[in-house]
Design a protein around this motif. Structure first.
Motif, PDB file in Angstrom:
ATOM      1  N   THR A  15      11.219  -6.576   0.968  1.00  0.00           N
ATOM      2  CA  THR A  15      10.729  -6.610  -0.411  1.00  0.00           C
ATOM      3  C   THR A  15      11.836  -6.834  -1.436  1.00  0.00           C
ATOM      4  OG1 THR A  15      10.940  -4.201  -0.691  1.00  0.00           O
ATOM      5  CG2 THR A  15       8.807  -5.056   0.140  1.00  0.00           C
ATOM      6  N   GLY A  16      13.078  -6.572  -1.028  1.00  0.00           N
ATOM      7  CA  GLY A  16      14.173  -6.669  -1.978  1.00  0.00           C
ATOM      8  C   GLY A  16      14.258  -5.464  -2.901  1.00  0.00           C
ATOM      9  N   VAL A  17      13.507  -4.420  -2.580  1.00  0.00           N
ATOM     10  CA  VAL A  17      13.511  -3.188  -3.372  1.00  0.00           C
ATOM     11  C   VAL A  17      14.257  -2.127  -2.572  1.00  0.00           C
ATOM     12  CG1 VAL A  17      12.074  -1.396  -4.433  1.00  0.00           C
ATOM     13  CG2 VAL A  17      11.311  -3.786  -4.439  1.00  0.00           C
ATOM     14  N   GLN A  18      15.216  -1.479  -3.188  1.00  0.00           N
ATOM     15  CA  GLN A  18      16.012  -0.480  -2.485  1.00  0.00           C
ATOM     16  C   GLN A  18      15.143   0.660  -1.982  1.00  0.00           C
ATOM     17  OE1 GLN A  18      19.200   0.775  -5.040  1.00  0.00           O
ATOM     18  NE2 GLN A  18      20.143  -1.255  -5.076  1.00  0.00           N
ATOM     19  N   ARG A  19      15.591   1.222  -0.839  1.00  0.00           N
ATOM     20  CA  ARG A  19      14.834   2.333  -0.243  1.00  0.00           C
ATOM     21  C   ARG A  19      14.599   3.450  -1.234  1.00  0.00           C
ATOM     22  NH1 ARG A  19      17.410   4.247   5.281  1.00  0.00           N
ATOM     23  NH2 ARG A  19      19.108   4.356   3.817  1.00  0.00           N
ATOM     24  N   GLY A  20      15.611   3.814  -1.978  1.00  0.00           N
ATOM     25  CA  GLY A  20      15.471   4.892  -2.957  1.00  0.00           C
ATOM     26  C   GLY A  20      14.390   4.611  -3.977  1.00  0.00           C
ATOM     27  N   SER A  21      14.304   3.366  -4.406  1.00  0.00           N
ATOM     28  CA  SER A  21      13.264   2.985  -5.360  1.00  0.00           C
ATOM     29  C   SER A  21      11.882   3.047  -4.718  1.00  0.00           C
ATOM     30  CB  SER A  21      13.518   1.573  -5.892  1.00  0.00           C
ATOM     31  OG  SER A  21      14.710   1.543  -6.648  1.00  0.00           O
ATOM     32  N   LEU A  22      11.795   2.657  -3.439  1.00  0.00           N
ATOM     33  CA  LEU A  22      10.521   2.761  -2.728  1.00  0.00           C
ATOM     34  C   LEU A  22      10.101   4.224  -2.596  1.00  0.00           C
ATOM     35  CD1 LEU A  22      10.963   0.085   0.089  1.00  0.00           C
ATOM     36  CD2 LEU A  22       9.511  -0.072  -1.946  1.00  0.00           C
ATOM     37  N   TYR A  23      11.054   5.080  -2.228  1.00  0.00           N
ATOM     38  CA  TYR A  23      10.745   6.511  -2.121  1.00  0.00           C
ATOM     39  C   TYR A  23      10.324   7.079  -3.478  1.00  0.00           C
ATOM     40  CZ  TYR A  23      12.443   7.048   2.691  1.00  0.00           C
ATOM     41  OH  TYR A  23      12.597   6.974   4.051  1.00  0.00           O
ATOM     42  N   ASN A  24      11.033   6.699  -4.539  1.00  0.00           N
ATOM     43  CA  ASN A  24      10.688   7.203  -5.878  1.00  0.00           C
ATOM     44  C   ASN A  24       9.301   6.743  -6.305  1.00  0.00           C
ATOM     45  OD1 ASN A  24      13.046   8.643  -6.303  1.00  0.00           O
ATOM     46  ND2 ASN A  24      14.102   6.925  -7.251  1.00  0.00           N
ATOM     47  N   ALA A  25       8.962   5.497  -5.971  1.00  0.00           N
ATOM     48  CA  ALA A  25       7.681   4.941  -6.409  1.00  0.00           C
ATOM     49  C   ALA A  25       6.508   5.429  -5.572  1.00  0.00           C
ATOM     50  CB  ALA A  25       7.747   3.413  -6.386  1.00  0.00           C
ATOM     51  N   TYR A  26       6.727   5.620  -4.243  1.00  0.00           N
ATOM     52  CA  TYR A  26       5.597   5.897  -3.346  1.00  0.00           C
ATOM     53  C   TYR A  26       5.714   7.192  -2.565  1.00  0.00           C
ATOM     54  CZ  TYR A  26       4.626   1.176  -4.665  1.00  0.00           C
ATOM     55  OH  TYR A  26       4.388   0.065  -5.414  1.00  0.00           O
ATOM     56  N   GLY A  27       6.859   7.818  -2.559  1.00  0.00           N
ATOM     57  CA  GLY A  27       7.029   9.095  -1.876  1.00  0.00           C
ATOM     58  C   GLY A  27       7.520   8.953  -0.449  1.00  0.00           C
ATOM     59  N   ASP A  28       6.766   8.257   0.384  1.00  0.00           N
ATOM     60  CA  ASP A  28       7.156   8.106   1.783  1.00  0.00           C
ATOM     61  C   ASP A  28       6.466   6.877   2.375  1.00  0.00           C
ATOM     62  OD1 ASP A  28       4.515   8.945   2.179  1.00  0.00           O
ATOM     63  OD2 ASP A  28       5.062  10.905   2.946  1.00  0.00           O
ATOM     64  N   LYS A  29       6.783   6.576   3.620  1.00  0.00           N
ATOM     65  CA  LYS A  29       6.226   5.399   4.279  1.00  0.00           C
ATOM     66  C   LYS A  29       4.703   5.488   4.371  1.00  0.00           C
ATOM     67  CE  LYS A  29       6.337   4.531   8.837  1.00  0.00           C
ATOM     68  NZ  LYS A  29       6.760   4.096  10.191  1.00  0.00           N
ATOM     69  N   GLU A  30       4.170   6.639   4.697  1.00  0.00           N
ATOM     70  CA  GLU A  30       2.725   6.788   4.818  1.00  0.00           C
ATOM     71  C   GLU A  30       2.024   6.473   3.497  1.00  0.00           C
ATOM     72  OE1 GLU A  30      -0.154  10.519   5.042  1.00  0.00           O
ATOM     73  OE2 GLU A  30       0.874  10.212   6.968  1.00  0.00           O
ATOM     74  N   SER A  31       2.531   6.995   2.408  1.00  0.00           N
ATOM     75  CA  SER A  31       1.921   6.750   1.094  1.00  0.00           C
ATOM     76  C   SER A  31       1.986   5.280   0.715  1.00  0.00           C
ATOM     77  CB  SER A  31       2.606   7.589   0.022  1.00  0.00           C
ATOM     78  OG  SER A  31       2.422   8.962   0.284  1.00  0.00           O
ATOM     79  N   LEU A  32       3.108   4.644   1.007  1.00  0.00           N
ATOM     80  CA  LEU A  32       3.236   3.215   0.738  1.00  0.00           C
ATOM     81  C   LEU A  32       2.259   2.433   1.620  1.00  0.00           C
ATOM     82  CD1 LEU A  32       4.445   0.731  -0.557  1.00  0.00           C
ATOM     83  CD2 LEU A  32       6.398   0.928   1.011  1.00  0.00           C
ATOM     84  N   PHE A  33       2.168   2.798   2.882  1.00  0.00           N
ATOM     85  CA  PHE A  33       1.241   2.124   3.783  1.00  0.00           C
ATOM     86  C   PHE A  33      -0.190   2.252   3.272  1.00  0.00           C
ATOM     87  CE2 PHE A  33      -1.856   2.192   7.196  1.00  0.00           C
ATOM     88  CZ  PHE A  33      -1.641   0.941   7.767  1.00  0.00           C
ATOM     89  N   LEU A  34      -0.587   3.450   2.864  1.00  0.00           N
ATOM     90  CA  LEU A  34      -1.958   3.655   2.387  1.00  0.00           C
ATOM     91  C   LEU A  34      -2.243   2.813   1.142  1.00  0.00           C
ATOM     92  CD1 LEU A  34      -2.302   7.479   3.015  1.00  0.00           C
ATOM     93  CD2 LEU A  34      -3.514   5.641   4.230  1.00  0.00           C
ATOM     94  N   ARG A  35      -1.248   2.671   0.280  1.00  0.00           N
ATOM     95  CA  ARG A  35      -1.410   1.814  -0.909  1.00  0.00           C
ATOM     96  C   ARG A  35      -1.597   0.360  -0.482  1.00  0.00           C
ATOM     97  NH1 ARG A  35      -2.822  -0.848  -4.414  1.00  0.00           N
ATOM     98  NH2 ARG A  35      -1.854  -1.213  -6.425  1.00  0.00           N
ATOM     99  N   VAL A  36      -0.769  -0.093   0.450  1.00  0.00           N
ATOM    100  CA  VAL A  36      -0.846  -1.458   0.968  1.00  0.00           C
ATOM    101  C   VAL A  36      -2.166  -1.660   1.711  1.00  0.00           C
ATOM    102  CG1 VAL A  36       0.175  -2.984   2.710  1.00  0.00           C
ATOM    103  CG2 VAL A  36       1.640  -1.843   1.054  1.00  0.00           C
ATOM    104  N   PHE A  37      -2.584  -0.665   2.484  1.00  0.00           N
ATOM    105  CA  PHE A  37      -3.807  -0.778   3.266  1.00  0.00           C
ATOM    106  C   PHE A  37      -5.025  -0.913   2.360  1.00  0.00           C
ATOM    107  CE2 PHE A  37      -7.207   0.474   6.173  1.00  0.00           C
ATOM    108  CZ  PHE A  37      -6.870  -0.283   7.295  1.00  0.00           C
ATOM    109  N   ASP A  38      -5.023  -0.224   1.218  1.00  0.00           N
ATOM    110  CA  ASP A  38      -6.116  -0.371   0.248  1.00  0.00           C
ATOM    111  C   ASP A  38      -6.213  -1.820  -0.229  1.00  0.00           C
ATOM    112  OD1 ASP A  38      -7.025   2.248   0.296  1.00  0.00           O
ATOM    113  OD2 ASP A  38      -5.900   2.854  -1.488  1.00  0.00           O
TER     114      ASP A  38
END
Length: 191
Positions: free
Chosen positions: A37-60
């Motif tokens: 994505t070109g987005v730093q891991r820290g920014s992903l964690y800050n925006a979505y919390g964890d991999k599961e939360s990001l996955f659920l957002r993407v899955f929606d």
């Protein structure tokens, strides 16, 4: 600025979806997502919390698109044509890419023995939505008297077939075989 996303969320979610779809949930790391994505891991964690939360957002996002396109395929005027178009869509969806990406929901469901309940629930909702759309199509006036089984049973068979087609695609990598199998089910279901 703190609290303001410094990335295009829509573009980032599309890229994250592609990674999850190609690799599966359990084989995807936050580092993979950051690299794609070109987005730093820290920014992903800050925006979505964890991999599961990001996955659920993407899955929606995936579910909304997939179910919408699937309903369009089912909306053909003639029942046999609608079912064939549904299977063409499902098969094309899983065979896209090199190597083919498969099915996000099935790949995720089978990717680990300890699937977290929120992810299991999201997959169940997708499958239920697909089954409801197929059942609705089988319940339309033009379908009455054409099915060899009741609409609920026919819808369950179609949805189960799509899950099986995913496995056959992984093993044989033969789109023609998948289409022939789907056509066989359509012939068995319709008078």
């Amino acid at each position: 600025m703190v609290g303001v996303r410094q990335f295009d969320e829509s573009e980032m979610l599309d890229k994250a979806l592609a990674v999850f779809w190609q690799q599966g949930y359990s084989n995807t790391t936050m580092q993979d997502l950051a690299a794609a994505t070109g987005v730093q891991r820290g920014s992903l964690y800050n925006a979505y919390g964890d991999k599961e939360s990001l996955f659920l957002r993407v899955f929606d996002l995936y579910k909304e698109r997939y179910v919408g396109q699937m309903k369009d395929a089912l909306n053909k005027a003639e029942l046999r044509s609608a079912l064939r178009q549904f299977f063409v869509f499902a098969i094309k969806s899983m065979t896209t890419g090199m190597p083919s990406r498969g099915c996000l929901s099935t790949k995720t469901a089978l990717g680990t023995e300890d699937l977290e309940e929120p992810i299991r629930c999201a997959i169940r909702e997708l499958i239920d939505d697909i089954e409801a759309a197929v059942r609705e199509r089988f319940s339309r006036p033009d379908a009455v008297g054409r099915l060899r089984v009741d609409p609920q049973q026919a819808a369950a068979l179609v949805v189960t077939m799509t899950r099986g087609l995913v496995v056959m695609e992984r093993v044989y990598r033969n789109e023609k075989r998948l289409r022939a199998t789907a056509d066989g089910l359509v012939s068995l279901l319709l008078k």
